[in-house]
Design an enzyme around this catalytic site. Structure first.
Site, PDB file in Angstrom:
ATOM      1  N   GLU A 146       0.801  -1.233   0.000  1.00 12.75           N
ATOM      2  CA  GLU A 146       0.000   0.000   0.000  1.00 12.75           C
ATOM      3  C   GLU A 146       0.832   1.281   0.000  1.00 12.75           C
ATOM      4  OE1 GLU A 146      -2.773  -0.468   3.271  1.00 12.75           O
ATOM      5  OE2 GLU A 146      -3.446  -2.410   2.540  1.00 12.75           O
ATOM      6  N   ASN A 188       1.930  -5.154  -3.084  1.00 12.75           N
ATOM      7  CA  ASN A 188       0.544  -5.496  -2.759  1.00 12.75           C
ATOM      8  C   ASN A 188      -0.263  -4.217  -2.480  1.00 12.75           C
ATOM      9  OD1 ASN A 188      -1.411  -7.596  -1.998  1.00 12.75           O
ATOM     10  ND2 ASN A 188      -1.167  -6.873   0.105  1.00 12.75           N
ATOM     11  N   HIS A 224     -10.513  -6.405  -1.835  1.00 14.45           N
ATOM     12  CA  HIS A 224     -11.532  -6.149  -0.806  1.00 14.45           C
ATOM     13  C   HIS A 224     -12.716  -5.489  -1.520  1.00 14.45           C
ATOM     14  CE1 HIS A 224      -8.995  -7.227   2.548  1.00 14.45           C
ATOM     15  NE2 HIS A 224      -8.036  -6.444   2.078  1.00 14.45           N
ATOM     16  N   GLU A 253      -6.147 -10.818  -0.803  1.00 17.83           N
ATOM     17  CA  GLU A 253      -6.914 -10.528   0.423  1.00 17.83           C
ATOM     18  C   GLU A 253      -8.414 -10.473   0.135  1.00 17.83           C
ATOM     19  OE1 GLU A 253      -5.487  -7.074   2.522  1.00 17.83           O
ATOM     20  OE2 GLU A 253      -3.390  -7.509   2.094  1.00 17.83           O
ATOM     21  N   ASP A 255     -12.238 -10.401   0.021  1.00 13.26           N
ATOM     22  CA  ASP A 255     -13.507 -10.538   0.735  1.00 13.26           C
ATOM     23  C   ASP A 255     -14.510  -9.628   0.032  1.00 13.26           C
ATOM     24  OD1 ASP A 255     -12.651  -8.053   1.804  1.00 13.26           O
ATOM     25  OD2 ASP A 255     -12.126  -8.931   3.729  1.00 13.26           O
TER      26      ASP A 255
HETATM   27  O1  G3I Z   1      -2.804  -6.531  18.985  1.00 13.57           O
HETATM   28  C1  G3I Z   1      -3.705  -5.604  19.602  1.00 13.57           C
HETATM   29  C2  G3I Z   1      -4.131  -6.112  20.936  1.00 13.57           C
HETATM   30  O2  G3I Z   1      -2.994  -6.172  21.770  1.00 13.57           O
HETATM   31  C3  G3I Z   1      -5.188  -5.168  21.507  1.00 13.57           C
HETATM   32  O3  G3I Z   1      -5.665  -5.669  22.708  1.00 13.57           O
HETATM   33  C4  G3I Z   1      -6.350  -5.015  20.537  1.00 13.57           C
HETATM   34  C5  G3I Z   1      -7.389  -4.027  21.009  1.00 13.57           C
HETATM   35  O4  G3I Z   1      -8.136  -3.510  19.945  1.00 13.57           O
HETATM   36  O5  G3I Z   1      -5.836  -4.563  19.315  1.00 13.57           O
HETATM   37  C6  G3I Z   1      -4.925  -5.446  18.720  1.00 13.57           C
HETATM   38  O6  G3I Z   1      -4.505  -4.942  17.487  1.00 13.57           O
HETATM   39  C7  G3I Z   1      -5.424  -5.035  16.420  1.00 13.57           C
HETATM   40  C8  G3I Z   1      -4.787  -5.865  15.334  1.00 13.57           C
HETATM   41  O7  G3I Z   1      -5.595  -5.848  14.187  1.00 13.57           O
HETATM   42  C9  G3I Z   1      -4.584  -7.303  15.742  1.00 13.57           C
HETATM   43  O8  G3I Z   1      -5.789  -7.919  16.036  1.00 13.57           O
HETATM   44  C10 G3I Z   1      -5.698  -3.639  15.930  1.00 13.57           C
HETATM   45  O9  G3I Z   1      -6.463  -2.925  16.906  1.00 13.57           O
HETATM   46  C11 G3I Z   1      -6.470  -3.690  14.629  1.00 13.57           C
HETATM   47  O10 G3I Z   1      -6.552  -2.369  14.093  1.00 13.57           O
HETATM   48  C12 G3I Z   1      -5.742  -4.563  13.653  1.00 13.57           C
HETATM   49  O11 G3I Z   1      -6.494  -4.602  12.459  1.00 13.57           O
HETATM   50  C13 G3I Z   1      -5.843  -5.202  11.350  1.00 13.57           C
HETATM   51  C14 G3I Z   1      -5.668  -4.156  10.271  1.00 13.57           C
HETATM   52  O12 G3I Z   1      -5.060  -4.760   9.134  1.00 13.57           O
HETATM   53  C15 G3I Z   1      -4.791  -3.013  10.745  1.00 13.57           C
HETATM   54  O13 G3I Z   1      -4.657  -2.076   9.779  1.00 13.57           O
HETATM   55  C16 G3I Z   1      -6.726  -6.325  10.823  1.00 13.57           C
HETATM   56  O14 G3I Z   1      -6.785  -7.373  11.800  1.00 13.57           O
HETATM   57  C17 G3I Z   1      -6.150  -6.861   9.515  1.00 13.57           C
HETATM   58  O15 G3I Z   1      -7.072  -7.735   8.941  1.00 13.57           O
HETATM   59  C18 G3I Z   1      -5.897  -5.721   8.551  1.00 13.57           C
HETATM   60  O16 G3I Z   1      -5.296  -6.246   7.393  1.00 13.57           O
HETATM   61  C19 G3I Z   1      -5.062  -5.333   6.323  1.00 13.57           C
HETATM   62  C20 G3I Z   1      -3.860  -5.852   5.568  1.00 13.57           C
HETATM   63  O17 G3I Z   1      -2.763  -6.023   6.426  1.00 13.57           O
HETATM   64  C21 G3I Z   1      -3.483  -4.929   4.422  1.00 13.57           C
HETATM   65  N1  G3I Z   1      -4.610  -4.706   3.550  1.00 13.57           N
HETATM   66  C22 G3I Z   1      -5.837  -4.277   4.203  1.00 13.57           C
HETATM   67  C23 G3I Z   1      -6.211  -5.237   5.327  1.00 13.57           C
HETATM   68  C24 G3I Z   1      -7.513  -4.824   5.965  1.00 13.57           C
HETATM   69  O18 G3I Z   1      -7.374  -3.585   6.599  1.00 13.57           O
END
Ligand code: G3I
Length: 346
Positions: A146, A188, A224, A253, A255
């Site tokens: 990105e 990506n 997405h 990715e 969905d």
């Molecule tokens: O790890 C912390 C945890 O310690 C804490 O307790 C919790 C509380 O909210 O947050 C946790 O972190 C979260 C993390 O995912 C792991 O679960 C973040 O808040 C959350 O924002 C994060 O979201 C991820 C997101 O990327 C971040 O930008 C999504 O799971 C993940 O699916 C998403 O993936 C991205 C790809 O990497 C790139 N392309 C887009 C895609 C969707 O956004």
């Protein structure tokens, strides 16, 4: 809701449980994968479906910078190691995601004040350490994720751009190649699946890197999709131009998010979206990777990120297959004899 065009007239085939997606995909040389969360690898219901249905996985968060190197020089691989071991045990390929991204970076990077030489050393050390640990175990890496800005379509004003200038992209690809010369290296991005300014910018970036001999092997189309996706024709044209550059194209990715609660009609439409994108991958010899961003609605990122939407994946919250699952299976069965003679890369 225009996307389904190719095969809308065909009935969706019902499949039996003894013909999982991965078995059907193997017959085409296709990697069908799902993003997974390391913390769920002890959940037997989750891992049973994963191992039965998919021949590839991508760690959804567990190889990102903040997870792997939360403090400078302190690397933590526990969750990623668990996913890689699970994949090895179950004969699944692993896509690595992602060495360089502007999000999910630790505070020491976001607030870091270093000289240009130090930044370069930090980036190269990170990629070398992670890349060599998984050498031979991770088949594809999202090296840069990105990097294109959605408004300007130039490079995004990330920490890495500020620290190193546009060269950070080349530095990252070269470091990844040195760490694992066999791994296939990808750029990506999202919203670059069809035709438009963003996909033009991705194309130009890829063309420039290839022209300069930077070791890039593919483009990841995240996929997405919303209820207004690009047309399959636009996706085909875009894929073709990337393939003409000598690159692979992977769906990384996928969905398809719906307004919730989803109706039967929406789920049927969603099924056709999944099927048409897979059909497009099957049509091209250099697009043999088809990865979903999760597999069950229970753990999808979508409802948190886009309130009022969800139901984006192929299994519901109770791990029951949805029409989208049946559509993918039906598509893989339909063309089996046709594409056996032309297995896909990689
Ligand atoms: O790890 C912390 C945890 O310690 C804490 O307790 C919790 C509380 O909210 O947050 C946790 O972190 C979260 C993390 O995912 C792991 O679960 C973040 O808040 C959350 O924002 C994060 O979201 C991820 C997101 O990327 C971040 O930008 C999504 O799971 C993940 O699916 C998403 O993936 C991205 C790809 O990497 C790139 N392309 C887009 C895609 C969707 O956004």
């Amino acid at each position: 809701m225009k996307l389904p065009t190719l095969l809308t007239m065909c009935a969706i085939t019902t499949v039996s449980a003894d013909e999982p997606l991965r078995k059907l995909a193997d017959a085409h040389g296709i990697k069908i994968g799902a993003a997974v969360k390391g913390r769920l690898m002890s959940d037997e219901r989750y891992t049973a479906v994963l191992a039965r249905e998919f021949n590839a996985v991508t760690p959804e968060n567990d190889l990102k910078f903040e997870r792997v190197q939360p403090e400078r020089g302190k690397f933590t691989f526990e969750l990623a190691d668990g996913i890689v071991a699970f994949a090895e045990k179950n004969g699944m390929a692993v896509r690595g995601h992602a060495f360089v991204w502007h999000r999910q970076q630790p505070a020491w990077i976001m607030n870091g004040e270093f000289s240009k030489d130090e930044w370069r050393e930090i980036l190269e050390t990170h990629i070398r350490t992670v890349g060599t640990r998984y050498r031979g175990k991770i088949v594809q890496w999202d090296v840069v994720n990105e990097a294109i800005d959605d408004q300007t379509h130039g490079l995004r004003e990330s920490v890495w751009l500020k620290a190193l200038g546009p060269e950070y992209i080349e530095i990252a690809f070269r470091a990844a190649h040195a760490a694992d010369p066999e791994a296939r290296l990808f750029y990506n991005d999202y919203s670059g699946e069809g035709l438009g300014k963003k996909s033009d910018a991705i194309y130009e970036l890829a063309r420039d890197l290839k022209a300069r001999g930077v070791p890039i092997h593919g483009i990841g189309l995240q996929m997405h999709l919303t209820e207004k996706p690009p047309t399959i024709g636009a996706m085909r044209t875009n894929m073709d131009r990337l393939i003409e550059l000598g690159l692979e194209v992977a769906v990384t990715e996928m969905d398809v998010r719906l307004k919730t609660p989803a109706t039967e009609a929406q789920l049927a439409w969603q099924a056709e979206c999944y099927r048409d994108v897979l059909a497009l991958c099957m049509e091209k010899k250099r697009s043999g990777t088809f990865v979903l961003w999760g597999f069950t609605d229970r753990y999808s990122w979508v409802p948190t990120a886009f309130k009022g939407t969800g139901a984006a994946l192929i299994f519901d919250e109770n791990f029951s297959p949805k029409p989208a699952y049946q559509a993918l299976a039906g598509q893989l069965r339909r063309d089996e004899s046709l594409s056996k003679a032309h297995p896909h890369s990689p």
